[in-house]
Design an enzyme around this catalytic site. Structure first.
Site, PDB file in Angstrom:
ATOM      1  N   THR A 190      10.614  37.169  44.687  1.00 15.47           N
ATOM      2  CA  THR A 190      11.975  36.736  44.370  1.00 15.47           C
ATOM      3  C   THR A 190      11.857  35.316  43.954  1.00 15.47           C
ATOM      4  OG1 THR A 190      12.834  38.098  46.045  1.00 15.47           O
ATOM      5  CG2 THR A 190      14.220  36.283  45.430  1.00 15.47           C
ATOM      6  N   GLU A 276       3.197  31.142  48.524  1.00 14.79           N
ATOM      7  CA  GLU A 276       3.224  31.137  49.988  1.00 14.79           C
ATOM      8  C   GLU A 276       1.831  30.912  50.567  1.00 14.79           C
ATOM      9  OE1 GLU A 276       7.135  33.892  50.864  1.00 14.79           O
ATOM     10  OE2 GLU A 276       5.195  34.877  50.630  1.00 14.79           O
TER      11      GLU A 276
END
Length: 407
Positions: A190, A276
């Site tokens: 996302t 991440e």
């Protein structure tokens, strides 16, 4: 073109805000507003995932059918994806609230969400947040930064960029912000991205410029190979710079596309480098490929390879993994002819030629692979096409972050 500081409020007539609405997180900004003082031409590209979040469906309708757009409401924490009829109704309620607070039509409001899939939005908190945003919006660079911070989820830094160009003797500004750290493998036609500009341009050319540029920028990044349900990239152009409206692909159009490309590429690279748990931006450039299509496939195969990404994390010159990724990409080539290089700040080290490793220093290779930006150059020796893809290394923290993301 001049690079300047700022983001979505850099262009004339754009205001922004960030606010705490406690959608999921506490004691941090989690809702943002972008607002134009006058109506805007709008263009957008969206996820190719068959499972599309409610905001994506809402925004596609606004971009294609509404006469103009004037505001964007964004929340982080909950994606409003896989939420059925109620999820879409919440988009409508958000737009209605923003329309009332800002004094604009409901169908001039775009909405965007990012976060956990499958949860319903706490609509009361969302509408309260809209009121805060409308009351707090400002024209300042600080307001743009607050908006960029408010759309973060697992991002570690906010992401902004802005430039100016000269068109018809007037200064035109293009600015933008984005978020994205995980579930990043855009395939939009996302991550969330928002670009604002004060240029006067036709809606058709604005859409064409965006659709073309995304192919070489946002669609050339990957963190984990997962294409989000919420991928959205929107451009708003309010024409307040005062240039003669661009209605054909003339010199002014191409000046604008260069500026748009800079914004898109800069934001895309910021996302890839902030994957991440990432410790390094990982770039692969393929040159002298037989076709542009082949060059794109080959470069993305390398930056998407989990084994290669792990080697980058370990600063290990395990170039065999790069060859392996190239080989299974689906592009036909002669491995005896290609050449591979590692590149650092001012260094280039050849590691493969004529079907075998060259004599290189492992210590120097490790030093290059230890830099915050690691680059691989692949010379296919088959043609004159090239492409660049961006990713990041694969670390222990990526698993930790995503093992308990919902909690």
């Amino acid at each position: 073109m001049e690079i300047i500081s700022g983001g979505v409020t850099a262009a004339k007539g754009f205001e922004a805000a960030g606010a705490e609405a406690n959608v999921k997180y506490k004691n941090r900004k989690d809702m943002a507003l972008i607002y134009s003082q006058i109506p805007c031409k709008a263009a957008g590209v969206f996820t190719s995932n068959v499972v599309k979040a409610a905001p994506v469906l809402w925004d596609k309708n606004v971009v294609t059918t509404s006469p103009y757009a004037q505001a964007v409401i964004i929340n982080s924490g909950i994606a409003n994806a896989c939420t059925g009829v109620k999820g879409y109704e919440y988009c409508k309620q958000t737009a209605q609230c923003a329309a009332k607070e800002l004094g604009i039509p409901e169908d001039a409001v775009l909405v965007a969400s990012t976060g956990v899939i499958g949860k319903q939005l706490p609509i009361d908190k969302i509408t309260d947040g809209v009121c805060k945003l409308a009351q707090g919006k400002e024209r300042s660079e600080c307001a743009g930064t607050m908006a960029a911070e408010a759309i973060m989820t697992t991002d570690t830094v906010s992401k902004q960029a802005a430039v100016t160009i000269e068109i018809d003797g007037v200064t035109v500004t293009v600015g933008g912000m984005c978020k994205g750290s995980g579930m990043i493998h855009p395939d939009m036609c996302t991550m969330l991205g928002f670009v604002t500009t004060d240029i006067a341009i036709s809606k058709e050319l604005l859409q064409e410029a965006l659709s073309e540029d995304v192919q070489d920028t946002f669609n050339m990044i990957s963190v984990d190979g997962d294409t989000s349900t919420n991928d959205t990239l929107v451009v708003l152009a309010n024409g307040m710079a005062g240039n003669r409206e661009i209605v054909s692909k003339d010199e002014n159009y191409y000046k604008f596309t260069q500026a748009l490309h800079y914004i898109d590429e800069t934001l895309a690279k910021k996302m890839a480098g902030d994957g991440e748990g990432a410790t390094a931006l990982f770039e692969t450039k393929v040159i002298r490929a037989a076709s542009k299509k082949d060059a794109k496939i080959l470069s993305k195969a390398v930056i998407c390879s989990s084994l290669t990404k792990a080697a980058i994390f370990g600063h290990d010159a395990n170039w065999g993994r790069i060859l392996c990724a190239l080989g299974y990409s689906g592009v036909n080539f002669d491995p005896e002819k290609i050449e591979l290089f590692f590149e650092g700040d001012d260094k280039r080290m050849q590691i493969y030629k004529d079907g075998a490793a060259v004599d290189y220093s492992e210590e120097e290779a490790t030093a290059i692979l230890s830099e915050p930006e690691v680059r691989v150059l692949v010379d296919m020796k088959m043609g004159d096409a090239e492409a660049t893809a961006w990713g990041c290394d694969l670390t222990y923290d990526y698993v930790k972050i995503n093992a308990d993301y919902r909690s």
